[in-house]
Design an enzyme around this catalytic site. Structure first.
Site, PDB file in Angstrom:
ATOM      1  N   MET A 283       0.777  -0.841   0.458  1.00  0.00           N
ATOM      2  CA  MET A 283      -0.667   0.151  -0.320  1.00  0.00           C
ATOM      3  C   MET A 283       0.360   1.225  -0.373  1.00  0.00           C
ATOM      4  O   MET A 283       1.358   1.985   0.945  1.00  0.00           O
ATOM      5  CB  MET A 283      -1.026   0.017   0.710  1.00  0.00           C
ATOM      6  CG  MET A 283      -2.156   1.200   1.412  1.00  0.00           C
ATOM      7  SD  MET A 283      -3.095   0.926   0.398  1.00  0.00           S
ATOM      8  CE  MET A 283      -3.893  -0.336   0.258  1.00  0.00           C
ATOM      9  N   HIS A 284       1.381   1.434  -1.704  1.00  0.00           N
ATOM     10  CA  HIS A 284       1.924   2.847  -1.196  1.00  0.00           C
ATOM     11  C   HIS A 284       1.268   3.644  -2.011  1.00  0.00           C
ATOM     12  O   HIS A 284       0.213   3.714  -1.640  1.00  0.00           O
ATOM     13  CB  HIS A 284       3.023   2.355  -2.146  1.00  0.00           C
ATOM     14  CG  HIS A 284       3.191   2.619  -3.964  1.00  0.00           C
ATOM     15  ND1 HIS A 284       3.060   3.559  -4.542  1.00  0.00           N
ATOM     16  CD2 HIS A 284       2.562   1.059  -4.562  1.00  0.00           C
ATOM     17  CE1 HIS A 284       2.641   2.549  -5.142  1.00  0.00           C
ATOM     18  NE2 HIS A 284       2.573   1.286  -5.285  1.00  0.00           N
ATOM     19  N   ALA A 285       1.728   5.210  -1.925  1.00  0.00           N
ATOM     20  CA  ALA A 285       0.626   6.093  -2.450  1.00  0.00           C
ATOM     21  C   ALA A 285       0.152   5.920  -3.191  1.00  0.00           C
ATOM     22  O   ALA A 285      -1.179   6.402  -3.187  1.00  0.00           O
ATOM     23  CB  ALA A 285       2.312   8.001  -2.808  1.00  0.00           C
TER      24      ALA A 285
END
Lengths: 88, 328
Positions: A14-16
Site C-alpha cells: 500500500m504505497h502512495a
C-alpha cells in the site's frame, strides 16, 4: 455496519498511489469507512491514515463501512484489492 | 473512532529503541544473543539480590533483572562452587534479560550459564538508580494504552490542540494556516495517543508519515522542508480538542462559553470546543483564540465566568441604587 477481510495482492503493497486510489473511491460514499490492520484502525478517507497502516504484500486488512451506502462501498473497495489496484 | 492496539515488545526492541537525551539507556548486548527474541511483558524491574542469596519466594522472574555494584560484588565474593549452583538455580527461571549497570562485566561462569539458558545479558554505563529511573519511564510509555485518532495535532501558543472532525471539513487546511502563522505541527491525519503517568495524553505522529501533510489540490507536502525545523515537534501533550464541523443551522452553538465541555480520550477528560465552519469565519484565528483562552483558564482566569460576575455585580449595584433613590 459491514466488515470484510481482504488481502493485498499487489507486490509493492500500500504505497502512495494505491492509497490515493482507495481514498478516492472511499470518499465517493457517504458511509463512514475504516481500514483495520493488526488492531489499528484508520479512516479510509485519509491518505496518511491508509499509508500509516504499513500494509505490505499479502497482509490482511479489514474494510469496515457504516452508513446508508455501506454495502456498495465495501464492494467497490474490495474490487480495488481484487484488481491489485490496477498495478502489475 | 479509536481503539487499543497491542504488540509484543521484545528485548531486541528495547535495544533498538530510539530514545535520546535524558531517556537514553545506552544498552548493548554482551551475551545470550539467541534470547533477544524474549518478550518483555511487564514495566517493573527487579534487583535479584535476595535470589542470589538463595531466597526465591515471590521471585518476579518475568521482570528485567538489574545487577549493580552490590549484586556484582556479592557474586565475586561467593565461592566458585556455590556461585555456580546459585546461578544455575537463577537461570532455571525464564528471565527476559539481565542488565549490568556501571559497565560491569559478568564473571565467566555467569556468562556461560546465561548463554546456555539463552538469557540475554545487557550492559549499560549508567548507574543502577539512574538506569532504573530511565527504564521505568521508557517502559511505562511503551506499555501505556495507545489509541489512534483521526485528526491533526498542533501546538498553538504552547497548548497541544487536537483538531478533529469529518473528512473534508478542513482540519489539515486549518493546521497549515496555523503553521504558517508560526505554530507547530506534531501529526497530521493519524495521531497516536498514549496515556502516560495517569492522566497525561501524549500525542505523536506515525514514524513513516510524520510531519507530512495531505492538502487537497497539492498532494503530500513535507512540512519540515517547507517551513523549517521550527515548525515541527515530535510529541506534545493534548490539552485542548477543537471539533470542526459544518455549520448546522438547527444546532445551538455555545454563545457564552461558561459551560466546560470535555471529550473523553482513554478516560481522560480533555476540554473541548466545537467550532462550526462557515464561509467568512477565520478558523485559524478562532483556534488561536481558543488556545489563548485555554492558557488563561490554566492560570485560573475564566473569561466567560468573570464577565458574568461583572454583569451580576453591576445588576446588584443598580438594584440597590434604585432602592436607595426611590425608596422602593
Amino acid at each position: 455496519m459491514i466488515e470484510r477481510t481482504v488481502t493485498i495482492r499487489n507486490r509493492a503493497g500500500m504505497h502512495a498511489r494505491p492509497a490515493a486510489l482507495l481514498v478516492k473511491t472511499a470518499s465517493g460514499f457517504a458511509s463512514q469507512i475504516y481500514l483495520e490492520k493488526d488492531n489499528e484502525r484508520v479512516n479510509g478517507k485519509s491518505i496518511m491514515g491508509v499509508i500509516t497502516l504499513g500494509a505490505t504484500y499479502n497482509s490482511q486488512l479489514v474494510i469496515i463501512a457504516d452508513g446508508p451506502d455501506e454495502a456498495k462501498a465495501v464492494d467497490a473497495i474490495e474490487k480495488l484489492f481484487e484488481n491489485r489496484f490496477e498495478e502489475e | 473512532m479509536a481503539q487499543q492496539s497491542k504488540e509484543k515488545f521484545l528485548v531486541l526492541d528495547l535495544l533498538q529503541l530510539d530514545v535520546r537525551e535524558n531517556d537514553a539507556l545506552d544498552l548493548k548486548c554482551i551475551g545470550g544473543r539467541p534470547g533477544l527474541i524474549r518478550e518483555i511483558s511487564v514495566t517493573e524491574i527487579n534487583r535479584p539480590g535476595l535470589e542470589l542469596g538463595g531466597f526465591y519466594e515471590n521471585f518476579a522472574h518475568q521482570r528485567i533483572q538489574i545487577l549493580g555494584r552490590g549484586e556484582n560484588a556479592f557474586l565475586q565474593k561467593l565461592a566458585k562452587e556455590k556461585r555456580r549452583t546459585e546461578l544455575e538455580k537463577l537461570f532455571t527461571y525464564t528471565i527476559p534479560c539481565c542488565v549490568f549497570t556501571h559497565s560491569l562485566t559478568p564473571t565467566a561462569d555467569f556468562a556461560e550459564i546465561a548463554e546456555k539458558a539463552q538469557c540475554p545479558i545487557l550492559q549499560t554505563d549508567l548507574s543502577s538508580s539512574e538506569f532504573t529511573m530511565r527504564i521505568l519511564r521508557v517502559l511505562s510509555t511503551i506499555f501505556a494504552p495507545k489509541t489512534l485518532i483521526h485528526g491533526v495535532l498542533v501546538e498553538v501558543f504552547g497548548i497541544g490542540v487536537l483538531l478533529v472532525g469529518d473528512s473534508g471539513v478542513g482540519k489539515s487546511e486549518s493546521a497549515l494556516s496555523l503553521i504558517e502563522r508560526g505554530h507547530r505541527l506534531i501529526a497530521d491525519d493519524v495521531v497516536e495517543i498514549r496515556r502516560v503517568s495517569g492522566n497525561i495524553l501524549m500525542g505523536t505522529g506515525s514514524q513513516v508519515v510524520s510531519h507530512h501533510m495531505e492538502i487537497r489540490g497539492l498532494g503530500i507536502i513535507n512540512i519540515t522542508h517547507l517551513f523549517g525545523v521550527g515548525a515541527i515537534r515530535d510529541k506534545k501533550q493534548i490539552q485542548l480538542v477543537v471539533q470542526l464541523e459544518f455549520w448546522n443551522a438547527e444546532k445551538n452553538y455555545d454563545r457564552i462559553g461558561a459551560e466546560e465541555a470535555t471529550m473523553d480520550i482513554q478516560g481522560v477528560h480533555v476540554p473541548c470546543v466545537t467550532v462550526p465552519i462557515k464561509p467568512g469565519r477565520n478558523i485559524p484565528v478562532i483556534i488561536e483564540t481558543a488556545a489563548r483562552n485555554e492558557r488563561l483558564k490554566k492560570m485560573g482566569y475564566y473569561s466567560a465566568r468573570e464577565f458574568n460576575r461583572n454583569v451580576m455585580n453591576w445588576l446588584e449595584g443598580e438594584s440597590t441604587r434604585e432602592i436607595f433613590l426611590n425608596g422602593k
